[in-house]
Design a protein around this motif. Structure first.
Motif, PDB file in Angstrom:
ATOM      1  N   LYS A 139      -4.850   4.664 -84.763  1.00 18.45           N
ATOM      2  CA  LYS A 139      -4.600   3.428 -84.121  1.00 18.45           C
ATOM      3  C   LYS A 139      -4.215   2.020 -85.189  1.00 18.45           C
ATOM      4  CE  LYS A 139      -8.992   3.351 -82.472  1.00 18.45           C
ATOM      5  NZ  LYS A 139      -9.313   4.690 -82.761  1.00 18.45           N
ATOM      6  N   SER A 140      -5.047   1.904 -86.058  1.00 23.39           N
ATOM      7  CA  SER A 140      -4.862   0.767 -87.083  1.00 23.39           C
ATOM      8  C   SER A 140      -3.515   1.214 -87.815  1.00 23.39           C
ATOM      9  CB  SER A 140      -5.974   0.870 -88.056  1.00 23.39           C
ATOM     10  OG  SER A 140      -7.147   0.462 -87.345  1.00 23.39           O
ATOM     11  N   VAL A 199      -0.194   0.202 -85.600  1.00 23.01           N
ATOM     12  CA  VAL A 199      -0.176  -1.001 -85.506  1.00 23.01           C
ATOM     13  C   VAL A 199       0.061  -1.755 -86.637  1.00 23.01           C
ATOM     14  CG1 VAL A 199      -1.338  -3.164 -84.636  1.00 23.01           C
ATOM     15  CG2 VAL A 199      -1.936  -1.285 -83.341  1.00 23.01           C
ATOM     16  N   GLN A 200      -0.438  -1.305 -87.642  1.00 19.18           N
ATOM     17  CA  GLN A 200      -0.011  -1.969 -88.974  1.00 19.18           C
ATOM     18  C   GLN A 200       1.351  -1.790 -89.450  1.00 19.18           C
ATOM     19  OE1 GLN A 200      -3.080  -1.451 -92.201  1.00 19.18           O
ATOM     20  NE2 GLN A 200      -4.812  -1.776 -90.520  1.00 19.18           N
ATOM     21  N   ARG A 258      -4.838 -10.848 -89.674  1.00 15.41           N
ATOM     22  CA  ARG A 258      -5.692  -9.692 -89.437  1.00 15.41           C
ATOM     23  C   ARG A 258      -6.928  -9.729 -89.682  1.00 15.41           C
ATOM     24  NH1 ARG A 258      -7.579  -5.256 -92.004  1.00 15.41           N
ATOM     25  NH2 ARG A 258      -7.406  -3.249 -90.886  1.00 15.41           N
ATOM     26  N   ASP A 266     -10.523  -7.172 -89.583  1.00 17.70           N
ATOM     27  CA  ASP A 266     -11.251  -5.801 -89.434  1.00 17.70           C
ATOM     28  C   ASP A 266     -12.588  -6.405 -88.799  1.00 17.70           C
ATOM     29  OD1 ASP A 266     -12.630  -3.730 -89.276  1.00 17.70           O
ATOM     30  OD2 ASP A 266     -12.461  -3.024 -91.307  1.00 17.70           O
ATOM     31  N   ARG A 296     -14.873  -4.229 -87.767  1.00 13.68           N
ATOM     32  CA  ARG A 296     -15.929  -3.465 -87.885  1.00 13.68           C
ATOM     33  C   ARG A 296     -16.808  -2.974 -86.801  1.00 13.68           C
ATOM     34  NH1 ARG A 296     -17.824  -6.810 -93.274  1.00 13.68           N
ATOM     35  NH2 ARG A 296     -16.012  -6.949 -94.243  1.00 13.68           N
ATOM     36  N   LEU A 306      -3.821  -9.576 -85.333  1.00 13.73           N
ATOM     37  CA  LEU A 306      -4.428  -8.164 -85.264  1.00 13.73           C
ATOM     38  C   LEU A 306      -5.719  -8.068 -85.291  1.00 13.73           C
ATOM     39  CD1 LEU A 306      -4.022  -5.201 -85.133  1.00 13.73           C
ATOM     40  CD2 LEU A 306      -3.158  -5.207 -87.685  1.00 13.73           C
ATOM     41  N   ASP A 339      -8.575  -5.353 -85.441  1.00 11.84           N
ATOM     42  CA  ASP A 339      -8.717  -4.289 -85.597  1.00 11.84           C
ATOM     43  C   ASP A 339     -10.249  -3.596 -85.392  1.00 11.84           C
ATOM     44  OD1 ASP A 339      -7.770  -1.603 -86.248  1.00 11.84           O
ATOM     45  OD2 ASP A 339      -7.746  -2.016 -88.413  1.00 11.84           O
ATOM     46  N   ASP A 340     -10.297  -2.420 -84.740  1.00 13.81           N
ATOM     47  CA  ASP A 340     -11.833  -1.949 -84.598  1.00 13.81           C
ATOM     48  C   ASP A 340     -12.644  -2.840 -83.699  1.00 13.81           C
ATOM     49  OD1 ASP A 340     -13.703  -0.007 -84.716  1.00 13.81           O
ATOM     50  OD2 ASP A 340     -14.173  -0.428 -86.694  1.00 13.81           O
ATOM     51  N   THR A 365      -7.179  -3.199 -81.507  1.00 11.95           N
ATOM     52  CA  THR A 365      -7.420  -1.663 -81.492  1.00 11.95           C
ATOM     53  C   THR A 365      -9.029  -1.603 -81.365  1.00 11.95           C
ATOM     54  OG1 THR A 365      -7.899  -1.461 -83.939  1.00 11.95           O
ATOM     55  CG2 THR A 365      -5.658  -1.577 -83.357  1.00 11.95           C
ATOM     56  N   SER A 366      -9.307  -0.471 -80.743  1.00 12.71           N
ATOM     57  CA  SER A 366     -10.699  -0.172 -80.470  1.00 12.71           C
ATOM     58  C   SER A 366     -10.918   1.414 -80.161  1.00 12.71           C
ATOM     59  CB  SER A 366     -11.278  -1.059 -79.555  1.00 12.71           C
ATOM     60  OG  SER A 366     -12.549  -0.701 -79.338  1.00 12.71           O
TER      61      SER A 366
END
Length: 937
Positions: free
Chosen positions: A286-287, A290-291, A304, A306, A308, A359, A361-362, A391-392
């Motif tokens: 996923k990451s 998208v990146q 962006r 993260d 976590r 973005l 992420d996670d 993203t997840s």
């Protein structure tokens, strides 16, 4: 009417009817005029084209005849063949001729500039025009047009125009970040026209944009090798771009469709403020996706973070993320507001009307995301604002519900892309296109579940072991105990990496009850699990199990493929099995016992006492057909039988093995042509099915031997004898049958002896071994005439009658079938009620032959009537056969068994068709098919 020249020449009417002239010269004339639609063509030119430069003296008169014939054929007022000066002209709309329409579409696209809209994610209006133009081509142009001279004069310019359209479409798609969509077509064109450098340049650029950097490099090197001088400007530019992007591209491959999906979602999100949600399981990329996409679309404008969401230390606080974003947006650290609400307000204020990507992420949850989403515009319009991409591993249904997010589920890589990723690890001396290497790469990709993380780890191992083949690594991954360790990696600053570590992070996010269920599911050997099975394993009510299964589906540890049915990838199953191995013995054995008991209950209708003397398919009710779940759970059932044997549950092992054998047999019976044919004696099981079935029977036989159970030995020995019949090992089958009958004798069960011989006889009949089956069936009839086995007589007579029809003894068959019908229906040869046998009442006699109370004869009577109809048909008494089949249909309606009723309608349909009564036959066939379709549980 339309004329198609971009491929085999075809003329079609508006309703699709093909009316292409059959005469080659007439086709040549029409093609020559259509190529120059609305332009006069001189008679001399036409004569030269139609006769390929070798016209006879009578050509002019013949040309006039062809023109007259074409005028009659062209019955469309929008396409008219007229006379003009000293020649002819085909007049009509451009849309009437695909070649002309192709040029018109090209011309229309040429005046449309991509402008800023394409760069900002909106649709480029030229792309659909160019795509429509290329889609008109169905193969080599003017094929079979009747004139090689016309092709020689027209094809070069036409081909050049097609390649220019392809090049223009590639430029537009590259600008929109969608170059990967055109790779296949560009590859074919570049191979066909190796001297066109611009075409090779576009292919390199599109491959690079699609994340296929190694292929792009190979194509570029190949193009250079063909040159006699330095590359032209376009190919040189493609090489420079490739050099700049080689490093990042080595970390990305494929995903053309997903990149296109992101591109489409961007156009909506930028206008409406709806977030884009990319979800998928651990390791799916996923990451990376998208990146990679963001670097292409927003080279200078990405925030962006993260979040976590699966970090062992817990997810990040939104307030901390906002502080970092504000700093990135130019706010001095000392001016960042202290309160989270003020930070969120300032953040949204700075983002308003800015073309920027956020973005996230996670992500862990919707509450974590809420403060980080940019504000929504007052109304959707032409002003493009900020776009949030999340993203997840979690499906984040709340984000879908409350924010109407644009969901983009991400699955494993396509097989071709997975192979390409692995191929990078092979050296130049091991070409990935070699057949054996390609097959090994495909197997290795399967072992990796086509997950990018697993594929990259496997590729890294191959690169580090140049003496290993992909098949060597695939074999290592196949090991049930140690396979996952082959996909581990050295840890990073953020903790361990690899498949197990990645799944660990997802597992830690589960609530305790969901984590327990996931662990217990590791004891289940199948790829698909339903709610009832999960409930049994965990000793839960179905509603509670369903709630926990939904929680596992939410984080992609399972995937609900159909209501109540959950699939899991092999790597996840292996991981769960590893978790289950850590359970204490009491809990593990308790769960296994519940799983075995669940399958014993599920297969109960197919136990030793189900069906009639001939085995499966003679009894009534749904047990006479294999259930829909059997094919889904067949591999799991096999594995559970083995587990039951391994853990000393011998009684359960042989019982399950025997029931599964009956279900295999029913699967064959359900595919028999007899449901809609007069013989009813063919079978269609695959060799793989029979190999699995034999393995199960052998496990069951070992368990029966360990249990010292003679009745079980008789049943499992019979299962193996039936399998030997299918293998055409008839001598071995009869030897195995003798051993099974001996075991039945030791058990003191005379009916079991009859059952064993009846099943093998039925298998011999289905295998076409009638000369071996008839003596067995005759013995069964004789044995069934004794008081102890008289309730088996109808079935034995029916089976013998069916076999005698096939071996060419219809008179004897009819006698046995008549007797079976009389006994089953309780009537004499004169149609009067027959006397009850001593010691029985008439109702009990009816029930003993397969009927229910109040339904004398039941299924046995229906099947006996089938046999009588077949015997009559074989004797040429077709009207009497039809009457028997109609009686079978009437009886079938009373027994409540859709499978038997369907067989009755099928038999009736066959006989009606034989008599030429096709309308009635079609109706009977329709009823048969409806019953078959409606009988699935």
């Amino acid at each position: 009417m339309e004329i198609e020249l971009l491929g085999p020449m075809t003329v079609r009417r508006a309703d699709g009817t093909v009316v292409t002239p059959s005469a080659p010269k007439r086709r040549a004339l029409l093609a020559a005029l259509a190529v120059r639609l609305n332009q006069p063509v001189g008679a001399e030119d036409l004569i030269e084209l139609v006769w390929d430069g070798a016209a006879p003296p009578t050509a002019r008169a013949a040309l006039q005849g062809h023109v007259a014939a074409l005028r009659q054929q062209l019955d469309d007022p929008r396409l008219v063949l007229g006379t003009r000066g000293g020649g002819y002209v085909l007049e009509g709309d451009a849309d009437r001729v695909d070649l002309v329409r192709f040029g018109a579409l090209h011309d229309r696209s040429a005046v449309l500039l991509p402008g800023a809209a394409a760069r900002l994610g909106t649709d480029d209006p030229a792309v659909p025009l160019l795509r429509a133009a290329l889609d008109l081509w169905r193969g080599p142009a003017l094929a079979d047009c009747g004139s090689e001279l016309l092709r020689a004069r027209t094809l070069p310019d036409l081909t050049d125009q097609r390649l220019r359209v392809l090049d223009r479409l590639a430029q537009r798609l590259l600008l929109a970040g969608r170059g990967g969509e055109l790779v296949a077509e560009l590859g074919e064109a570049a191979d066909a026209h190796p001297g066109r450098q611009p075409l090779a340049a576009r292919l390199v650029q599109c491959l690079e944009q699609a994340g296929r950097g190694l292929e792009a490099r190979a194509r570029y090197d190949h193009a250079l090798a063909r040159l006699s001088g330095p590359p032209g400007p376009e190919l040189r530019l493609a090489g420079e771009q490739l050099a700049r992007h080689t490093s990042p591209e080595r970390r990305f491959v494929g995903r053309a469709a997903e990149l296109a999906g992101l591109h489409e979602a961007l156009a909506v999100a930028a206008r409406t403020g709806r977030p884009i949600l990319v979800t998928g399981p651990a390791g799916v990329g996923k990451s990376a996706l998208v990146q990679h996409w963001a670097a292409q679309r927003f080279p200078d404008g990405v925030l962006r973070a993260d979040l976590r969401g699966t970090d062992p230390d817990g997810p990040r606080e939104p307030a901390d993320v906002l502080a970092g974003f504000l700093t990135d947006l130019g706010v001095a650290p000392g001016d960042v507001p202290a309160e989270p609400e003020e930070r969120a307000a300032r953040y949204r204020e700075l983002l308003a009307d800015r073309r920027i990507l956020i973005l996230l992420d996670d992500a862990a949850s919707y509450p974590q995301l809420t403060p980080l989403l940019p504000g929504r515009p007052a109304s959707a319009g032409s002003v493009l604002g900020p776009v949030a991409v999340v993203t997840s591993r979690n499906r984040l249904r709340e984000l879908l519900l409350h924010e109407d997010s644009l969901a983009l589920p991400l699955g494993p890589l396509a097989a071709e892309d997975a192979r390409a990723l692995l191929a990078r690890a092979l050296g130049p001396d091991r070409p990935a296109t070699a057949p054996q290497t390609a097959a090994e790469l495909d197997e290795l990709a399967e072992r990796c579940d086509h997950l990018p993380l697993a594929l990259r780890l496997a590729a890294a191992r191959l690169a580090a072991r140049p003496d290993w083949s992909p098949g060597d690594l695939a074999a290592e991954l196949a090991d049930e105990q140690t396979g996952l360790t082959a996909l581990a990696a050295v840890g990073t600053a953020h903790g361990p990496s690899g498949i197990t570590a990645s799944l660990d992070r997802t597992y830690r996010t589960l609530p305790p009850a969901a984590a327990r269920l996931f662990t217990l599911l590791g004891l289940h050997p199948g790829a698909v699990i339903d709610t009832a099975t999960a409930a049994a394993l965990a000793d839960l009510r179905p509603a509670a199990a369903r709630t926990l299964l939904t929680a596992l589906d939410a984080v992609h540890l399972l995937a609900e493929r159909a209501p109540g049915r959950y699939a899991r990838r092999e790597l996840v199953r292996r991981y769960a099995a590893g978790q289950a191995a850590e359970l204490d013995c009491e809990e593990r054995f308790g769960a296994l016992d519940r799983l075995i008991a669940h399958y014993l209950e599920l297969t109960g209708p197919w136990g030793p006492d189900a069906g009639g003397p001939g085995g499966p398919g003679v009894g009534s009710g749904r047990a006479a057909r294999p259930p829909a779940w059997f094919r889904r759970e067949e591999s799991a059932l096999r594995a559970v039988v083995l587990r039951a044997e391994q853990y000393g549950r011998t009684d359960a092992a042989w019982q399950l093995a025997h029931r599964i054998g009956r279900l295999y047999e029913l699967s064959e019976l359900s595919e028999m042509s007899g449901l809609s044919g007069l013989s009813g004696l063919s079978t269609a099981a695959s060799g793989e099915d029979r190999a699995h079935r034999r393995a199960v029977a052998e496990i069951g036989l070992r368990a029966a031997q360990a249990a010292r159970d003679d009745a079980a030995l008789a049943r499992l020995g019979t299962d193996l004898a039936v399998l030997h019949v299918h293998r055409a090992a008839h001598r071995t089958a009869l030897e195995q049958l003798d051993a099974a009958v001996a075991a039945a004798d030791r058990s003191g069960d005379a009916l079991l002896r009859h059952h064993c011989r009846g099943r093998v006889a039925a298998a011999l009949v289905r295998a076409g071994q009638y000369h071996r089956a008839v003596p067995l069936l005759t013995e069964l009839v004789t044995a069934a005439r004794t008081p102890a086995a008289e309730h088996l007589l109808v079935g034995a007579l029916t089976e013998l009658a069916e076999a005698l029809v096939v071996v060419g003894a219809p008179e004897r068959a009819l006698a046995h079938a008549d007797e079976a019908v009389r006994i089953a229906t309780g009537r004499t040869a004169h149609g009067c009620p027959g006397p009850a046998r001593p010691g029985t009442d008439r109702g009990a006699a009816g029930r003993s032959h397969g009927g229910a109370a109040g339904r004398p004869g039941g299924v046995a009577a229906v099947l006996a009537t089938h046999g009588r109809a077949r015997a009559l048909h074989a004797l040429g008494r077709r009207d009497a056969a039809l009457s028997s089949a109609q009686l079978a249909v009437a009886l079938g309606r009373t027994v409540g068994d859709p499978a038997v009723e369907a067989r009755s309608h099928g038999l009736l349909a066959d006989l009606l068709f034989e008599l030429g009564r096709s309308v009635e036959g079609a109706e009977a066939r329709r009823q048969e098919q409806a019953l078959v379709a409606g009988d699935e549980p």
